[in-house]
Scaffold this motif. Structure first.
Motif, mmCIF file in Angstrom:
data_model
loop_
_atom_site.group_PDB
_atom_site.id
_atom_site.type_symbol
_atom_site.label_atom_id
_atom_site.label_comp_id
_atom_site.label_asym_id
_atom_site.label_seq_id
_atom_site.Cartn_x
_atom_site.Cartn_y
_atom_site.Cartn_z
ATOM 1 N N ASP A 198 -58.327 1.072 73.353
ATOM 2 C CA ASP A 198 -58.201 2.366 72.673
ATOM 3 C C ASP A 198 -58.858 2.348 71.286
ATOM 4 N N LEU A 199 -59.834 1.490 71.110
ATOM 5 C CA LEU A 199 -60.525 1.304 69.827
ATOM 6 C C LEU A 199 -61.164 2.594 69.320
ATOM 7 N N HIS A 200 -61.077 2.809 67.997
ATOM 8 C CA HIS A 200 -61.833 3.837 67.293
ATOM 9 C C HIS A 200 -62.846 3.145 66.377
ATOM 10 N N ILE A 201 -63.921 3.853 66.041
ATOM 11 C CA ILE A 201 -64.921 3.345 65.098
ATOM 12 C C ILE A 201 -65.017 4.286 63.912
ATOM 13 N N HIS A 232 -70.869 4.608 71.824
ATOM 14 C CA HIS A 232 -70.289 5.762 72.511
ATOM 15 C C HIS A 232 -70.240 5.532 74.018
ATOM 16 N N ASP A 233 -71.241 4.847 74.567
ATOM 17 C CA ASP A 233 -71.210 4.503 75.989
ATOM 18 C C ASP A 233 -69.938 3.738 76.341
ATOM 19 N N LEU A 234 -69.442 2.935 75.391
ATOM 20 C CA LEU A 234 -68.248 2.120 75.613
ATOM 21 C C LEU A 234 -66.952 2.889 75.348
ATOM 22 N N LEU A 235 -66.948 3.738 74.324
ATOM 23 C CA LEU A 235 -65.710 4.365 73.857
ATOM 24 C C LEU A 235 -65.522 5.791 74.362
ATOM 25 N N VAL A 264 -53.705 3.224 65.753
ATOM 26 C CA VAL A 264 -54.727 2.849 66.726
ATOM 27 C C VAL A 264 -55.643 1.792 66.106
ATOM 28 N N PRO A 265 -56.198 0.879 66.902
ATOM 29 C CA PRO A 265 -57.115 -0.127 66.358
ATOM 30 C C PRO A 265 -58.426 0.506 65.916
ATOM 31 N N VAL A 266 -58.952 0.029 64.799
ATOM 32 C CA VAL A 266 -60.162 0.596 64.188
ATOM 33 C C VAL A 266 -61.195 -0.494 63.972
ATOM 34 N N VAL A 316 -59.197 -3.843 62.916
ATOM 35 C CA VAL A 316 -59.130 -5.087 63.695
ATOM 36 C C VAL A 316 -60.431 -5.882 63.633
ATOM 37 N N ALA A 317 -61.499 -5.258 63.121
ATOM 38 C CA ALA A 317 -62.793 -5.931 62.966
ATOM 39 C C ALA A 317 -63.658 -5.057 62.073
ATOM 40 N N ALA A 318 -64.653 -5.675 61.438
ATOM 41 C CA ALA A 318 -65.485 -4.923 60.498
ATOM 42 C C ALA A 318 -66.845 -5.596 60.358
ATOM 43 N N ASP A 319 -67.782 -4.866 59.765
ATOM 44 C CA ASP A 319 -69.080 -5.466 59.442
ATOM 45 C C ASP A 319 -69.709 -4.769 58.249
#
Length: 284
Positions: free
Chosen positions: A124-127, A155-158, A205-207, A250-253
């Protein structure tokens, strides 16, 4: 005597004890204008020693944080897919060990490898995406794996409703049409970010948080491959980072520093300070 291993300043915790793990992806083989982002992560480590570990913006110090710098991956420059697979594998390892991965680019395509890993663990990841460019092309000169297409591939993934874009001020007509239907796009500024982060924080939600440094005005940050006039100021970016850190990141860059394109070194110094503030904001 100790091994001569260069890390980002203050990020020398042991891996087992770390909460956050840095890893570099020195890749820029799909850069569409001016190359050089492959040298960004190494430059940030080297120049970070011009910084203090203490942030007066947040009253926090990197020496009080548990952050491990794992160095740069050795990536295949001849194959974007091979490079993405290696990035994904490193991100998966860090996530599997219960730590927060922070990726240093490199061009923006490197984000896709990390997002592939994150969405496997968090379906359920958001970006949240800061950038000058929409990065929503279906392909660039026939290549679907390009830094100009990275958010489209995400977007193909989410799917719809889970990508939130800010500061966007460049893209072709079709990208903006696609964004109106499929992403939440906020052009030119951070308007709407406070409401978004409040909503995402409430739902927990995970971001995944991706920062393309060309969201900054090129007067502040000229050392990037595709500079775009306009953009936000450094203090505005720091305020925005602190807002996003209130969500369940939950992750970043941080990506798209091309250090040799700014001989003054100001862009690298700015990138280092952005990374310091991001790490401090994310550390519990």
């Amino acid at each position: 005597m100790k091994p001569n291993i260069e890390t980002f300043i203050g990020c020398d915790c042991e891996y087992e004890a770390a909460e956050i793990v840095l890893y570099g992806a020195p890749f820029d083989s799909t850069t569409s204008f001016r190359p050089g982002a492959r040298f960004g992560s190494a430059a940030m480590r080297h120049e970070s020693f011009g910084l203090e570990t203490y942030s007066p913006y947040q009253d926090k110090d990197l020496t009080d944080c548990r952050i491990f710098d794992s160095g740069d991956l050795e990536l295949c420059f001849g194959s974007a897919e091979a490079a993405l697979a290696d990035i994904q594998a490193r991100a998966e390892e860090i996530l599997r060990d219960g730590k927060l991965p922070v990726l240093l680019g490199g061009e923006h395509l490197v984000t896709l490898g990390a997002v592939r890993a994150a969405v496997e663990k968090y379906p359920d990841l958001h970006i949240i995406h800061f950038d000058a460019h929409a990065d929503l092309r279906q392909d660039y000169l026939g290549a679907e794996l390009s830094h100009a297409c990275v958010i489209r591939r995400c977007h193909d993934l989410l799917g719809d409703g889970r990508i939130h874009q800010f500061c966007i001020r460049s893209g072709d007509r079709e990208e903006f049409r696609f964004a109106k239907e499929h992403t939440e796009l906020h052009p030119f500024s951070f308007e709407g970010l406070e409401a978004l982060t409040g909503r995402l924080a409430a739902s927990q939600v995970p971001v995944y948080f991706t920062i393309d440094l060309d969201c900054l005005d090129p007067a502040v940050f000229p050392g990037t491959g595709t500079p775009e006039a306009g953009g936000v100021t450094f203090p505005q970016l720091l305020d925005a980072i602190r807002l996003v850190s209130q969500t369940n990141v939950v992750a970043a860059d941080v990506n798209e520093l091309a250090p040799m394109l700014d001989p003054s070194g100001v862009s690298t110094a700015t990138a280092c300070k952005v990374l310091r503030e991001l790490l401090l904001a994310l550390h519990s």
